[in-house]
Write a protein that holds these residues in place. Sequence first.
Motif, PDB file in Angstrom:
ATOM      1  N   ALA A  49       0.748  -1.315   0.123  1.00  0.00           N
ATOM      2  CA  ALA A  49      -0.005   0.032   0.024  1.00  0.00           C
ATOM      3  C   ALA A  49       0.903   1.129   0.148  1.00  0.00           C
ATOM      4  O   ALA A  49       0.449   2.530  -0.347  1.00  0.00           O
ATOM      5  CB  ALA A  49      -0.763  -0.027   1.167  1.00  0.00           C
ATOM      6  N   ILE A  50       2.280   1.282   0.447  1.00  0.00           N
ATOM      7  CA  ILE A  50       2.901   2.291   0.568  1.00  0.00           C
ATOM      8  C   ILE A  50       4.394   2.182  -0.495  1.00  0.00           C
ATOM      9  O   ILE A  50       5.110   2.989  -0.258  1.00  0.00           O
ATOM     10  CB  ILE A  50       3.613   2.595   2.034  1.00  0.00           C
ATOM     11  N   GLY A  51       3.877   1.258  -1.432  1.00  0.00           N
ATOM     12  CA  GLY A  51       5.042   1.134  -2.398  1.00  0.00           C
ATOM     13  C   GLY A  51       6.277   0.400  -2.110  1.00  0.00           C
ATOM     14  O   GLY A  51       7.313   0.310  -2.700  1.00  0.00           O
ATOM     15  N   ARG A 217      17.171   3.340  -2.083  1.00  0.00           N
ATOM     16  CA  ARG A 217      18.167   4.058  -3.052  1.00  0.00           C
ATOM     17  C   ARG A 217      17.468   4.754  -4.129  1.00  0.00           C
ATOM     18  O   ARG A 217      18.232   5.694  -5.026  1.00  0.00           O
ATOM     19  CB  ARG A 217      19.487   3.242  -3.523  1.00  0.00           C
ATOM     20  N   ARG A 218      16.158   4.439  -4.517  1.00  0.00           N
ATOM     21  CA  ARG A 218      15.590   4.947  -5.619  1.00  0.00           C
ATOM     22  C   ARG A 218      16.092   4.515  -7.216  1.00  0.00           C
ATOM     23  O   ARG A 218      15.924   5.253  -7.948  1.00  0.00           O
ATOM     24  CB  ARG A 218      15.232   6.346  -5.490  1.00  0.00           C
ATOM     25  N   THR A 219      16.769   3.705  -7.142  1.00  0.00           N
ATOM     26  CA  THR A 219      17.750   3.007  -8.575  1.00  0.00           C
ATOM     27  C   THR A 219      16.585   2.811  -9.478  1.00  0.00           C
ATOM     28  O   THR A 219      16.915   2.957 -10.747  1.00  0.00           O
ATOM     29  CB  THR A 219      18.663   2.077  -8.145  1.00  0.00           C
ATOM     30  N   VAL A 220      15.400   2.608  -9.170  1.00  0.00           N
ATOM     31  CA  VAL A 220      14.399   2.171 -10.236  1.00  0.00           C
ATOM     32  C   VAL A 220      13.241   3.099 -10.145  1.00  0.00           C
ATOM     33  O   VAL A 220      12.819   3.608 -11.078  1.00  0.00           O
ATOM     34  CB  VAL A 220      13.962   0.738  -9.945  1.00  0.00           C
ATOM     35  N   SER A 221      12.717   3.526  -8.990  1.00  0.00           N
ATOM     36  CA  SER A 221      11.223   4.100  -8.919  1.00  0.00           C
ATOM     37  C   SER A 221      11.325   4.986  -7.769  1.00  0.00           C
ATOM     38  O   SER A 221      12.071   4.333  -6.617  1.00  0.00           O
ATOM     39  CB  SER A 221      10.401   3.190  -9.100  1.00  0.00           C
ATOM     40  N   ASP A 222      10.403   5.839  -7.583  1.00  0.00           N
ATOM     41  CA  ASP A 222      10.069   6.632  -6.271  1.00  0.00           C
ATOM     42  C   ASP A 222       8.912   6.292  -5.718  1.00  0.00           C
ATOM     43  O   ASP A 222       8.547   6.998  -4.815  1.00  0.00           O
ATOM     44  CB  ASP A 222      10.217   8.337  -6.609  1.00  0.00           C
ATOM     45  N   ASP A 223       8.519   5.079  -6.073  1.00  0.00           N
ATOM     46  CA  ASP A 223       7.148   4.555  -5.551  1.00  0.00           C
ATOM     47  C   ASP A 223       7.113   4.639  -4.023  1.00  0.00           C
ATOM     48  O   ASP A 223       6.150   4.935  -3.253  1.00  0.00           O
ATOM     49  CB  ASP A 223       6.785   3.345  -6.252  1.00  0.00           C
ATOM     50  N   PHE A 224       8.207   3.949  -3.306  1.00  0.00           N
ATOM     51  CA  PHE A 224       8.228   3.858  -1.794  1.00  0.00           C
ATOM     52  C   PHE A 224       7.957   5.439  -1.248  1.00  0.00           C
ATOM     53  O   PHE A 224       7.318   5.678  -0.364  1.00  0.00           O
ATOM     54  CB  PHE A 224       9.299   3.202  -1.398  1.00  0.00           C
ATOM     55  N   TYR A 265      28.388   1.746  -3.203  1.00  0.00           N
ATOM     56  CA  TYR A 265      27.729   1.842  -1.803  1.00  0.00           C
ATOM     57  C   TYR A 265      26.533   1.012  -1.435  1.00  0.00           C
ATOM     58  O   TYR A 265      26.019   0.990  -0.629  1.00  0.00           O
ATOM     59  CB  TYR A 265      27.083   3.532  -1.785  1.00  0.00           C
ATOM     60  N   MET A 266      26.186   0.218  -2.590  1.00  0.00           N
ATOM     61  CA  MET A 266      24.982  -0.802  -2.126  1.00  0.00           C
ATOM     62  C   MET A 266      25.736  -2.336  -2.119  1.00  0.00           C
ATOM     63  O   MET A 266      25.885  -2.911  -2.982  1.00  0.00           O
ATOM     64  CB  MET A 266      24.204  -0.943  -3.366  1.00  0.00           C
TER      65      MET A 266
END
Length: 285
Positions: A49-51, A217-224, A265-266
Amino acid sequence: MLDYLVATYGKPVVAIIDGIVMGGGAGLSLQRTFRIVTENTVFAMPETAIGHFTDVGSSYFLSRLPGFFGEYLGLTGTKIRGAEMVECGLANHFMLSKDVRLLETALDEVTSSDTKTISEIISKFMHKPNVKQHGAFSRLEIINKCFSRTTVEEILSSLESEAETRAEKWILEAINWMKSACPTSLKISLRSIREGRTQGLEQCLIQEFTVGSHIARRTVSDDFYEGTRAMLLDKDRNPKWDPSKLELVTDEIVDRYFSKADEDYMESLQLPTRSNLVDTMRPKL
């Protein structure tokens, strides 16, 4: 790391769950030797529900529930009570909330780490749970039919087909949740749980850490971050998911979350060598 250390601890760990257990709380308590619930217990994994996605070892413990009940819980955020947790295998003991302090006192006096001794003490406080016949687990046949499908789209379509002939509340709630949840999160969660069926706890946690790192890290999307804003901060309950629809979330997008990141860094999760890991979950049926 903490989930893994507690799960592999040399002494028996007793988890007494007398209230809400969701997300991180579930990860800490549902992989213990003794998982005790009460009439006050409410479990759910509402991350989509929150990505976010079903993490904290849930790809391990959800994948080991009977049939495809784990996929159902992970994709719909459904809440179940203590009695149903025992019925499906998430918990293994049920007691009344009024006796929790008495059990804690009895356990405080134990001087042995012998599992049998602890089990005998716990058994003195156990109570027969009152399982509601209309609970979700009682509909396992339909759940298996729908949630055994290969893709999230097929699962949702199967639920909608069932709703045409039986407008049961739990089916409608599952459909509504999946239509409002983050499309990418649903696909990540399904893949994580499915792969967890053939993985040990260590593999599950390492893979979940990789996915979680990409999300943070938002490497794919900002959904969270968008989901957190819409559901927890601004509370407008109107997140703008990207991609916005299930059919737009390609396999390539999902693959990126499960791949080792190139960034220095990951790093991958490094778990210590442990010899005490015991599969405390019921086997898949």
